[in-house]
Design a protein around this motif. Structure first.
Motif: not given
Length: 201
Positions: A112-118, A131-147
């Motif tokens: 499942v994919r959970v939106q954490t920034a709501c 018990e459950h493999l987990h991590g972030n969804v990687f963006p297209d770039s390792l330099e994600p744009s952040v406002t």
């Protein structure tokens, strides 16, 4: 099973370690430590403190985390500084690279994919991180744009297997506990002394 909306007391956490189906306290979220992490980029943060590549978490299992019947929570709270306007199209999903994916097993499977920034909400995800493999969804770039002016606070209460083992050992071995008390710092010694006096130990 139900999970309480309030954080359990020390005694409820201790009893909750038993994890029996018939024990109401097994619904407690027992944790030993709390990690705080801040993702995003507040405008007043020094440039050297911001590295978007360090804010991405690869898929992993937390092998040293103690098992809990209902898991432990990850708690996310989004903060938008006053006067900051999100780019068009990001109003409802301002930090997609912070989304969390959780798999059904330690080796993958469905996820499942959970939106954490709501916006205007706190996000709480409860699962067994050992018990459950987990991590972030990687963006297209390792330099994600952040406002600038947008940040995501992540609170991670967790338990350690070693502390669980120690707690169970001293519960059944008074001599071990007597050897351990002098090694505690003064504040912990005072707390334990007060508890012992109150409980008539």
């Amino acid at each position: 099973s139900r999970v309480p909306s309030r954080y359990p007391s020390h005694e409820e956490q201790r009893r909750g370690l038993e994890g029996g189906d018939g024990d109401d306290a097994s619904d407690s979220l027992a944790a030993h430590q709390l990690a705080l992490r801040l993702g995003g980029r507040l405008r007043r943060m020094a440039g050297g403190r911001f590295n978007p590549r360090l804010q991405l978490c690869a898929l992993h299992l937390d092998f040293d985390d103690a098992h809990r019947l209902h898991g432990c929570p990850l708690i996310y709270a989004l903060h938008l500084e006053e006067g900051v306007e999100l780019p068009q199209g990001q109003e409802a999903r301002p930090m997609p690279h912070s989304d969390l994916i959780v798999f059904e097993r330690g080796d993958g499977g469905r996820c499942v994919r959970v939106q954490t920034a709501c916006p205007h909400h706190v996000c709480v995800v409860i699962f067994c991180s050992d018990e459950h493999l987990h991590g972030n969804v990687f963006p297209d770039s390792l330099e994600p744009s952040v406002t600038p002016g947008l940040a995501l606070l992540r609170l991670v209460p967790y338990a350690r297997k070693g502390i669980d083992a120690f707690s169970r050992a001293v519960e059944h071995d008074g001599a071990l506990w007597e050897r351990a008390v002098p090694l505690l710092d003064s504040r912990l010694r005072e707390r334990w002394a007060a508890r012992a006096k109150r409980d008539g130990v």
